[in-house]
Every structure is written in C-alpha cells, then in structure tokens.
Design a protein around this motif. Structure first.
Motif, PDB file in Angstrom:
ATOM      1  N   LEU A  29       0.828  -1.207   0.000  1.00  0.00           N
ATOM      2  CA  LEU A  29       0.000   0.000   0.000  1.00  0.00           C
ATOM      3  C   LEU A  29       0.867   1.264   0.000  1.00  0.00           C
ATOM      4  O   LEU A  29       0.568   2.239  -0.696  1.00  0.00           O
ATOM      5  CB  LEU A  29      -0.944  -0.005   1.197  1.00  0.00           C
ATOM      6  CG  LEU A  29      -1.973  -1.143   1.229  1.00  0.00           C
ATOM      7  CD1 LEU A  29      -2.747  -1.120   2.542  1.00  0.00           C
ATOM      8  CD2 LEU A  29      -2.924  -1.069   0.049  1.00  0.00           C
ATOM      9  N   HIS A 260      -1.868  -8.465  -3.278  1.00  0.00           N
ATOM     10  CA  HIS A 260      -2.666  -7.646  -4.202  1.00  0.00           C
ATOM     11  C   HIS A 260      -4.152  -7.953  -4.048  1.00  0.00           C
ATOM     12  O   HIS A 260      -4.986  -7.034  -3.980  1.00  0.00           O
ATOM     13  CB  HIS A 260      -2.228  -7.900  -5.638  1.00  0.00           C
ATOM     14  CG  HIS A 260      -3.211  -7.400  -6.659  1.00  0.00           C
ATOM     15  ND1 HIS A 260      -3.360  -6.061  -6.954  1.00  0.00           N
ATOM     16  CD2 HIS A 260      -4.120  -8.065  -7.423  1.00  0.00           C
ATOM     17  CE1 HIS A 260      -4.310  -5.927  -7.865  1.00  0.00           C
ATOM     18  NE2 HIS A 260      -4.780  -7.107  -8.167  1.00  0.00           N
ATOM     19  N   ALA A 263      -5.438  -6.491  -0.887  1.00  0.00           N
ATOM     20  CA  ALA A 263      -5.636  -5.046  -1.047  1.00  0.00           C
ATOM     21  C   ALA A 263      -6.932  -4.755  -1.795  1.00  0.00           C
ATOM     22  O   ALA A 263      -7.636  -3.781  -1.488  1.00  0.00           O
ATOM     23  CB  ALA A 263      -4.442  -4.428  -1.771  1.00  0.00           C
ATOM     24  N   LYS A 267     -10.046  -2.458  -0.494  1.00  0.00           N
ATOM     25  CA  LYS A 267     -10.277  -1.235  -1.263  1.00  0.00           C
ATOM     26  C   LYS A 267     -11.593  -0.526  -0.931  1.00  0.00           C
ATOM     27  O   LYS A 267     -11.600   0.704  -0.752  1.00  0.00           O
ATOM     28  CB  LYS A 267     -10.211  -1.560  -2.757  1.00  0.00           C
ATOM     29  CG  LYS A 267     -10.315  -0.373  -3.682  1.00  0.00           C
ATOM     30  CD  LYS A 267     -10.100  -0.807  -5.139  1.00  0.00           C
ATOM     31  CE  LYS A 267     -10.177   0.373  -6.094  1.00  0.00           C
ATOM     32  NZ  LYS A 267      -9.888  -0.038  -7.495  1.00  0.00           N
ATOM     33  N   ILE A 278      -5.302   1.834  -5.840  1.00  0.00           N
ATOM     34  CA  ILE A 278      -5.108   0.384  -5.908  1.00  0.00           C
ATOM     35  C   ILE A 278      -5.484  -0.108  -7.299  1.00  0.00           C
ATOM     36  O   ILE A 278      -6.628   0.058  -7.735  1.00  0.00           O
ATOM     37  CB  ILE A 278      -5.953  -0.333  -4.834  1.00  0.00           C
ATOM     38  CG1 ILE A 278      -5.444   0.085  -3.445  1.00  0.00           C
ATOM     39  CG2 ILE A 278      -5.869  -1.842  -5.001  1.00  0.00           C
ATOM     40  CD1 ILE A 278      -6.198  -0.539  -2.312  1.00  0.00           C
TER      41      ILE A 278
END
Length: 283
Positions: A29, A260, A263, A267, A278
């Motif tokens: 991040l 990923h 994340a 989001k 992102i």
C-alpha cells in the motif's frame, strides 16, 4: 469522509505468516502512495525489527500508549518514521510508512489491560483520533490469547487470518476463528477479509499432497468466498524481510499476488482518494 480502516493480522500460533502479511500489505500500500500506520502489538517486536525502526531512549512506545492517558503520553509522540533502505545502488523509499513500535517491555501491558475491564477497546480508542491522518492502520498482535491480542482484535474493523498450509495452520485457524466468534457480538463493526494459506509448498506445477489437503480443509472451514490466494514457501520472502524490502524490490512481484488480492478486498473500506490508487491488476 470515511474513517480509514484498521486491519489486524490475526493468528494464535507462531509461524503462521501474521507479521509477514501485515508487513507485506503495508509495504504494498505504501508503494502505491497510501500512508500506512503500522502498530506493533507483539512484545517480540518482529514488525519493529523488520521495518528497521530503532526504539529511542525516552521516546514512548506502544507500552506507554496503552498504559498511560493521552494527557501524559500523546500518541503522536510514539509514531516513528520508517527509514528508507539501500538496496544495491537503489534507495527504497519508505516515505509513506510509519510505526508505533514495541519492545519486550510491552509484555507488562497485559497486566494493565487485564485490570481495566475494557481491554478490548483501549487500543481502538487511542487510535481513532489519529488514524484519519493515514490511509490505513495495520496492527500486528502477538500469536496468543492475551489481553494484547484482544485489544488488537478490538482495534480492527477488518481482520485477515494467515494460516500455514499444514495441520498446525488448520489448528491455528480454528482457534483464531473461535476468538473472533467469542467477541464478535461486542465488535459489530468488525469484518473478516479472508484467510491466507501461508508457506504453501509446490513440486513443479502442483502443490504437495499436504499443502493441497490443508488448503482444501481451510476452504471447507471458511467457505470459498473467504479464501485468499496462498503465499508460496520461498526464500525470497526471507531475503526480502532480512533486507527490509518487498519481493517486488527483489524482482519477484508474482510472489505478492495474494497481497494484491487482499488489497482489493480492502479497497471498498479505504477513503476514496486512496482507494483509487489500488490497481485492478497486479503491478
């Protein structure tokens, strides 16, 4: 504007990837331009060490944040900047990374938390006034059922559970889910983002039988919707941690695929200005 989320990496056994997932998520991040506040809630201080932060004499740590009132210890005074890292002829910029560090003295905070009667909410109450200065906070609790683990759980509105892809990992997952279930009614704002199978072992193009069996068991326990991609057992992670960088910095971005996807799950909870950073695909 929504309050930035606090993510807690939970695991009630050592070696489950708890600190690795917290560290790699924060680095991912931060690399995107999102300011990250790490909170090292483990007396072993792994996160503090991994980030290369030296606890300075007469500077407050998480111990003082948890055991002293704001008028005596201001939480902002406990936040340290994460230093940049030299990697060969490159400099890995950590401008977006910050940490409330710990040291082995943090263990004594359990006594203060136990006597408070409100240990579940103490860390959350201390973080709430300042978390809006960041895009996300990430808490790394100890791998045990303790008051430090409970106050970490209560601080989070998003939880992630790393679990080794073996029998020990399945047992840790069961115990961690029981902890969440025990306190869930007191934490209606909390949401489980998913479970990350950790140290998955593959032979060629196929997982080993032990890894496949463990991941199938994890899927049966939590459901397919809470399954996140696995993290491979790889010396690249060890090297990245030792060098205080991420696998991407070592030329292995594919090893961060699970981060990923995590994340992406996070989001919707991020403030809009950070959510848009992102990418939809790994970078």
């Amino acid at each position: 504007m929504p309050i930035p989320p606090t993510v807690v990496s939970l695991g009630l056994a050592g070696g489950q990837g708890k600190s690795t997932v917290a560290l790699m998520l924060g680095r991912y991040l931060g690399r995107l331009g999102i300011p990250v506040l790490f909170v090292d809630c483990d007396p072993q201080s792994s996160l503090t060490s991994f980030l290369g932060v030296q606890v300075q004499p007469d500077t407050p740590t998480l111990l003082e944040v948890l055991t002293q009132p704001e008028e005596k210890t201001k939480i902002l005074d406990a936040i340290a900047s994460v230093p940049d890292v030299k990697l060969g002829d490159r400099t890995i910029n950590n401008t977006n990374l910050f940490l409330i560090p710990s040291d082995d003295g943090l263990e004594s905070a359990n006594y203060k938390l136990a006597s408070s009667g409100l240990s579940l909410f103490i860390l959350r109450n201390r973080l709430q006034p300042i978390v809006s200065n960041f895009g996300v906070a990430i808490v790394d609790p100890p791998p045990e059922r303790s008051h430090l683990a409970q106050t970490s759980l209560g601080a989070g509105d998003r939880w992630v559970i790393p679990a080794e892809s073996n029998v020990k990992g399945v047992q840790s997952l069961l115990r961690t889910m029981e902890l969440i279930k025990e306190f869930k009614t007191a934490l209606p704002y909390g949401e489980l983002l998913g479970v990350v199978p950790f140290r998955a072992r593959w032979t060629g193009r196929h997982p080993t039988n032990a890894t496949k069996t463990s991941i199938d068991t994890i899927r049966q326990l939590v459901g397919s919707e809470l399954m996140l991609p696995h993290i491979l057992e790889s010396d690249v992670f060890k090297n990245a941690i030792n060098q205080r960088v991420a696998p991407t910095d070592l030329g292995q971005p594919n090893l961060e695929y699970a981060i990923h996807v995590l994340a992406q799950r996070l989001k919707p909870a991020l403030p809009e200005e950070y959510a848009k950073l992102i990418p939809s695909k790994p970078v």
